[in-house]
Design a protein around this motif. Structure first.
Motif, PDB file in Angstrom:
ATOM      1  N   GLY A   1       0.924  -0.784  -0.122  1.00  0.00           N
ATOM      2  CA  GLY A   1       0.120   0.325  -0.098  1.00  0.00           C
ATOM      3  C   GLY A   1       1.196   1.164   0.384  1.00  0.00           C
ATOM      4  O   GLY A   1       1.368   1.906   1.496  1.00  0.00           O
TER       5      GLY A   1
ATOM      6  N   ASP B   1       1.416  -1.810  -5.260  1.00  0.00           N
ATOM      7  CA  ASP B   1       0.035  -0.802  -4.931  1.00  0.00           C
ATOM      8  C   ASP B   1      -0.337  -1.029  -6.865  1.00  0.00           C
ATOM      9  O   ASP B   1       0.193  -1.337  -7.023  1.00  0.00           O
TER      10      ASP B   1
ATOM     11  N   ASP C   1      -0.217  -2.126   5.161  1.00  0.00           N
ATOM     12  CA  ASP C   1      -0.834  -0.286   5.294  1.00  0.00           C
ATOM     13  C   ASP C   1      -1.989  -0.492   3.854  1.00  0.00           C
ATOM     14  O   ASP C   1      -2.399   1.081   2.972  1.00  0.00           O
TER      15      ASP C   1
HETATM   16  C1  LIG Z   1      -3.781   3.893   3.257  1.00  0.00           C
HETATM   17  S1  LIG Z   1      -2.910   4.051   1.437  1.00  0.00           S
HETATM   18  C2  LIG Z   1      -1.093   4.022   1.637  1.00  0.00           C
HETATM   19  C3  LIG Z   1      -0.742   4.739   2.706  1.00  0.00           C
HETATM   20  C4  LIG Z   1       0.591   5.071   2.231  1.00  0.00           C
HETATM   21  N1  LIG Z   1       1.446   3.548   2.593  1.00  0.00           N
HETATM   22  C5  LIG Z   1       1.273   6.189   2.487  1.00  0.00           C
HETATM   23  O1  LIG Z   1       2.139   6.019   3.642  1.00  0.00           O
HETATM   24  O2  LIG Z   1       0.968   7.399   2.162  1.00  0.00           O
HETATM   25  C6  LIG Z   1      -3.346   2.406   0.552  1.00  0.00           C
HETATM   26  C7  LIG Z   1      -3.087   2.030  -0.320  1.00  0.00           C
HETATM   27  O3  LIG Z   1      -3.056   0.446  -0.680  1.00  0.00           O
HETATM   28  C8  LIG Z   1      -3.728   0.730  -2.027  1.00  0.00           C
HETATM   29  N2  LIG Z   1      -3.648  -1.011  -2.435  1.00  0.00           N
HETATM   30  C9  LIG Z   1      -5.303  -1.145  -2.018  1.00  0.00           C
HETATM   31  N3  LIG Z   1      -5.507  -2.457  -2.157  1.00  0.00           N
HETATM   32  C10 LIG Z   1      -5.125  -2.876  -2.699  1.00  0.00           C
HETATM   33  C11 LIG Z   1      -4.409  -4.299  -3.563  1.00  0.00           C
HETATM   34  N4  LIG Z   1      -5.633  -5.231  -3.232  1.00  0.00           N
HETATM   35  N5  LIG Z   1      -2.832  -4.139  -3.606  1.00  0.00           N
HETATM   36  C12 LIG Z   1      -1.844  -3.442  -3.492  1.00  0.00           C
HETATM   37  N6  LIG Z   1      -2.852  -2.294  -3.014  1.00  0.00           N
HETATM   38  C13 LIG Z   1      -3.562  -1.978  -2.636  1.00  0.00           C
HETATM   39  C14 LIG Z   1      -4.612   1.632  -2.372  1.00  0.00           C
HETATM   40  O4  LIG Z   1      -4.385   2.204  -3.840  1.00  0.00           O
HETATM   41  C15 LIG Z   1      -3.741   2.881  -2.147  1.00  0.00           C
HETATM   42  O5  LIG Z   1      -2.574   3.338  -2.286  1.00  0.00           O
END
Ligand SMILES: C[S@@+](CC[C@H](N)C(=O)[O-])C[C@H]1O[C@@H](n2cnc3c(N)ncnc32)[C@H](O)[C@@H]1O
Length: 218
Positions: free
Chosen positions: A69, A93, A141
């Protein structure tokens, strides 16, 4: 009474001023993310969580770190900058547009070459990694409904004494409402229960940002 100091707004600002590394690149990425996304920008980790990631990664000196994430790359910036020479960060991501926003900041910080960004569902990326216990540090995350699955895929690839940090374990205080059966809420609840008493690990749940659990593989 539990020995936890409640955070008033003033105390919270005080904490953020002292627990946050003051640096231009991270501050500008943070501002750009908030400007572009408004409320959705809250998906980004908090400033003091960036400081925490720096300390953890700087201390562990991982050869291989994984972030599940990435969003606009704010957390990755802190992880990548704290890596030792030769250290690599694998970022997972599904959203290429969002992750692209961070790339100029990674370049400005001189860490773009350390980051391998994989745009695919994170479970696919993780399952495509060798089974060897090569991960030294991981930050989970992404979507909360998959937290248990991410944990299991990462744990088996983590070396002994490696560290897994998991964000949003307090989940905005929605865990306490038993009527909340949103899949994300259920995912965090299940994850917190899943690791409780897990004999493979040692854990510490921290009240920083929306809650981070630190997990050391035994
Ligand atoms: C809370 S944000 C991450 C924040 C990041 N760690 C930061 O420091 O700003 C969650 C992320 O998870 C991604 N995401 C959601 N479902 C996902 C999946 N199945 N596989 C990978 N990434 C995913 C979203 O696109 C989003 O960018």
């Amino acid at each position: 009474m539990p020995k936890v100091t409640a955070l008033t707004d003033d105390l919270c600002r005080y904490l953020l001023r002292r627990g946050t590394a003051d640096d231009a690149v991270a501050t500008e990425l943070r501002k750009e993310t908030l400007r572009r996304f408004g409320e959705l920008g809250a998906m980004m980790i908090a400033e003091d969580q960036g400081g925490l990631l720096s300390v953890l990664v700087g201390t562990l000196a991982p050869k291989l770190a994984v972030e599940i994430g990435t969003f606009t790359g704010y957390g990755s910036l802190f992880i990548a900058r704290a890596l030792p020479p030769g250290g690599k960060l694998l970022c997972c991501d599904v959203n290429a547009e969002w992750a692209r926003i961070g790339k100029p900041y990674w370049r400005r910080a001189g860490v773009a070459e350390k980051i391998d960004l994989r745009i695919a569902p994170a479970l696919e990326t993780l399952r495509g990694l060798p089974d060897a216990e090569a991960v030294d540090f991981a930050f989970i995350d992404a979507d909360k409904a998959n937290y248990v699955a991410y944990y299991e895929e990462i744990l088996k690839r983590t070396r002994k004494n490696g560290l897994i940090a998991v964000d949003n374990v307090l989940w905005h205080n929605w865990l306490m409402d038993a009527a909340d059966q949103n899949p994300e809420t259920v995912g965090v609840r299940e994850f917190n229960d899943h690791i409780l008493g897990d004999p493979r690990v040692q854990t510490a749940m921290l009240h920083v940002g929306d809650g981070i659990t630190l997990i050391r593989k035994l």
